[in-house]
Structures are given as structure tokens and as C-alpha cells.
Design an enzyme around this catalytic site. Structure first.
Site, PDB file in Angstrom:
ATOM      1  N   ASP A   1       0.820  -1.211   0.000  1.00 32.84           N
ATOM      2  CA  ASP A   1       0.000   0.000   0.000  1.00 32.84           C
ATOM      3  C   ASP A   1       0.859   1.269   0.000  1.00 32.84           C
ATOM      4  OD1 ASP A   1      -2.483   1.275  -0.031  1.00 32.84           O
ATOM      5  OD2 ASP A   1      -3.289   0.078   1.612  1.00 32.84           O
TER       6      ASP A   1
ATOM      7  N   ASP B   1      -9.850   3.475  -3.526  1.00 29.27           N
ATOM      8  CA  ASP B   1     -10.584   2.314  -3.022  1.00 29.27           C
ATOM      9  C   ASP B   1     -11.987   2.212  -3.596  1.00 29.27           C
ATOM     10  OD1 ASP B   1      -8.398   1.742  -1.520  1.00 29.27           O
ATOM     11  OD2 ASP B   1      -9.299   2.236   0.418  1.00 29.27           O
TER      12      ASP B   1
END
Length: 371
Positions: free
Chosen positions: A118, A173
Site C-alpha cells: 500500500d 478504493d
């Protein structure tokens, strides 16, 4: 293809859950359908020891990651884990910044097969350089590990990541709705249709071993209708996206399982050519998508973006397309393709006569056309 813990469970994960998910994936037919990876997302981390080596949370994962990996492998599946290029993960756990080679070595020793990496808390870092560092670390670790670049598309990873990772996120996201944007204040998460639209212009960067990743699936998480589930799965298949289910496999209903394991749709997604599909035309809120497949076949998908029932009329003589990216021509006026509806699982003869279908709102009509 696989499963990831985040969309449904976020930080509420432990080794019991992961074992149960692995058990169900084998028992319910998902493994046989092609699902391979059991991926543990954020919040598995405990502390680093005095030498800097990371350990799992001792309360959530008391048996350790090596034992959990061994269990997942015993089921014929592979296991993935999560870290971050920054000092902390998005969930506030220890990131890999400054510990890349130690962490890669640790993951290899545990038997990890997949790393989602990430991009939170990365002040001062350049994405391309940071991801090249973890790539070098993984290569030195001595175990093949898939690298999933989760940089949210901010630094256009499709332009540089082909030799760095195996897949890269193209957007922020996903949010569990079909057509909306959820504003968190400092950032926004995106509905399924918003993410789909953001794939425009990216297909030339994808191919076998290096994939555009529009994020994980929301099928089975309670907000989508059966039609929207079909549309979500179909469009991810048409754009050759990784298929990472994000629901609770232990309690999903029959419809959800049937969507996630539809063999015709999965075959289109997993086609060996690895060519991403494209939007050919839009008429009255209905999009027509095409995807070249192996052996001269094509996938054809109509997506109804509206909430109203629409009539789809297919005139095969007029549906002629040349795809310059794949150097393939779709010409049903000259080629007698055989038609199979992949959702009804019915053969429908050959192209020739005009066809008319009624298409419900937020639903799809999807065919495989083979020679």
C-alpha cells in the site's frame, strides 16, 4: 483470482477466520473455479523485535504466519499478506519503510506467495522508486511472490510498473455501491461504475503477467442487487481485472456463489491472450463492450447503466469493429460466430438474424462468440 479480507472484515481478522475461509473456498467449489489466493490485508501486524523483524499480532495470530501459510498450502491454495511502502500502514501498523529487505526475507521464510503493498504514510517518497525497492527485496528473498502495487493510480503506475510488479491499482478504493462516490473528506472512495469509467485509456498497458487492477470485488457484501452483482463481475471480466472476492465466503447465498463461480464469465476473464476489453459504443444508456479472445473468439457485453429496462437490438451486419490494439477484427457479417449466453448458459445458434433483448436496469447481456 482469490479472496481478500479487507472489504468485508477490515481490521477484524484473525487466524481462525483465515483458516475457515480457506476451508470454504475448497468446499464450495471456488478453488475448482480458479480462485487461488487467500490474502490477508491490513492489521495482521504485531511489533518489530529488537532486530527489526516483524511479527504477527500474537493475540490474533497466536500460531504464527508460517503455520497459517502451511495450512493454506495444505488446501492447495496460496496465501497473501499486506504491507505498506510508508512508515505505517493505512491502519496504523508498522510499515515496511526502511525494512524492505528484512520484511521480504521474513515473508519468504513464512511461505508467503503474494504481497499487497500500500501507499499510506509515504511522505517524501517517489512511488516508482519505493516500489522498485520492494521488488528488489522480493527478488533477493528467494521465493516467487506476486507483487500487488496499491498506489491508487496517483503516479500513473501503468506507465512504469510493468517490470516492477504483477498488478497495479488504477484508482482509489472501491466503495460498496453500484454508481456513487463516497466522500470521506480528505479522500473519496468510488462506486463500481466510477471505477469502470476510470479504466478508459489504460488497456494498452495490461497483458499477461502485468495487469490493471480496478480493486477488489464487492459482490456478496449486501448492497448490490443480483443484477448489479452480475454487472460488476461481467465488467471486471471484460477488462481482464484480477478477480479478488471480498465477501464472507462462509455465509454467502446461492446467488452470490453462482455469480462468483460462473464458468463462462471466468473463462472470458482468464482468457490466455490477456487482452483487456473496450467500450465500443453507447446508445440510450446502454454500453456495448468487446473483448478479443483466443482462437478467434470474442466476448460481447451490453451494460445497462440506467435503472430502467432498455431494449437491446443487435444487427450483426452493422457490428463490425477493428481493434488496433490487438490487431483483431470483429466482423459477424462475414464470420459465422456461434453465440453462447454466458449467464443463461445457453447456446443461441449463429450470428445472422437480428436479435432483440429486454435488458433490466443495471444488468448485463453477455455473450461468447466463437468460431
Amino acid at each position: 483470482m482469490g479472496w481478500n479480507s479487507w472489504n468485508k472484515f477490515a481490521c477484524n481478522i484473525d487466524e481462525k477466520l483465515i483458516r475457515e475461509i480457506a476451508d470454504v473456498m475448497v468446499a464450495n467449489g471456488m478453488k475448482d473455479a480458479g480462485y487461488t489466493y487467500i490474502n490477508i490485508d491490513d492489521c495482521w501486524h504485531g511489533d518489530r523485535d529488537s532486530l527489526g523483524f516483524i511479527h504477527p499480532d500474537p493475540e490474533r495470530f497466536p500460531s504464527g504466519m508460517k503455520a497459517l501459510a502451511d495450512y493454506v498450502h495444505s488446501k492447495g491454495l496460496k496465501i497473501g499478506i499486506y504491507s505498506d511502502a510508508g512508515s505505517q500502514t493505512c491502519g496504523g501498523r508498522p510499515g515496511s519503510r526502511g525494512y524492505e529487505f528484512q520484511d521480504a526475507m521474513t515473508y519468504a521464510e513464512w511461505g508467503i506467495d503474494y504481497l499487497k503493498y500500500d501507499w499510506c504514510n509515504t511522505e517524501g517518497l517517489r512511488a516508482e522508486g519505493a516500489y522498485k525497492t520492494i521488488t528488489a527485496a522480493l527478488k533477493k528473498a528467494g521465493r516467487p511472490i506476486v507483487l500487488s502495487i496499491c498506489e491508487w493510480g496517483s503516479d500513473k503506475p501503468w506507465e512504469w510498473a510493468q517490470d516492477v510488479g504483477h498488478l497495479w491499482r488504477t484508482t482509489g478504493d472501491i466503495y460498496n455501491c453500484f454508481d456513487c462516490i463516497h466522500d470521506h473528506g480528505t479522500w473519496k472512495s468510488l462506486g463500481i461504475m466510477q471505477i469502470l469509467d476510470m479504466q478508459e485509456g489504460l488497456r494498452q498497458y495490461a497483458g499477461p503477467g502485468h495487469w490493471n487492477d480496478p480493486d477488489m470485488l464487492e459482490i456478496g457484501n449486501g448492497q448490490l442487487t443480483p443484477a448489479q452483482d452480475r454487472a460488476h463481475f461481467s465488467m471486471w471480466a471484460m477488462i481482464a481485472a484480477p478477480l479478488m472476492s471480498g465477501n464472507d465466503l462462509r455465509s454467502m447465498d446461492k446467488n452470490t456463489l453462482e455469480v462468483l463461480t460462473n464458468p463462462g464469465v471466468i473463462a472470458i476473464n482468464q482468457d490466455s491472450l490477456g487482452i483487456q476489453g473496450f467500450r465500443h459504443l453507447v446508445k440510450d444508456s446502454v454500453e456495448c463492450w468487446l473483448k478479443p479472445l483466443e482462437d478467434g473468439a470474442w466476448a460481447l457485453c451490453y451494460l445497462n447503466r440506467s435503472t430502467e429496462v432498455k431494449t437491446v437490438s443487435i444487427d450483426w451486419q452493422d457490428l463490425q469493429v477493428t481493434d488496433e490494439h490487438s490487431n483483431r477484427q470483429f466482423n459477424p457479417g462475414k464470420t459465422p460466430y456461434k453465440i453462447r449466453n454466458v449467464w443463461t448458459k445457453k447456446d443461441m445458434g449463429s450470428v445472422g438474424k437480428k436479435m432483440t433483448h429486454s435488458l433490466a436496469g443495471h444488468d448485463v447481456l453477455m455473450f461468447k462468440l466463437s468460431i
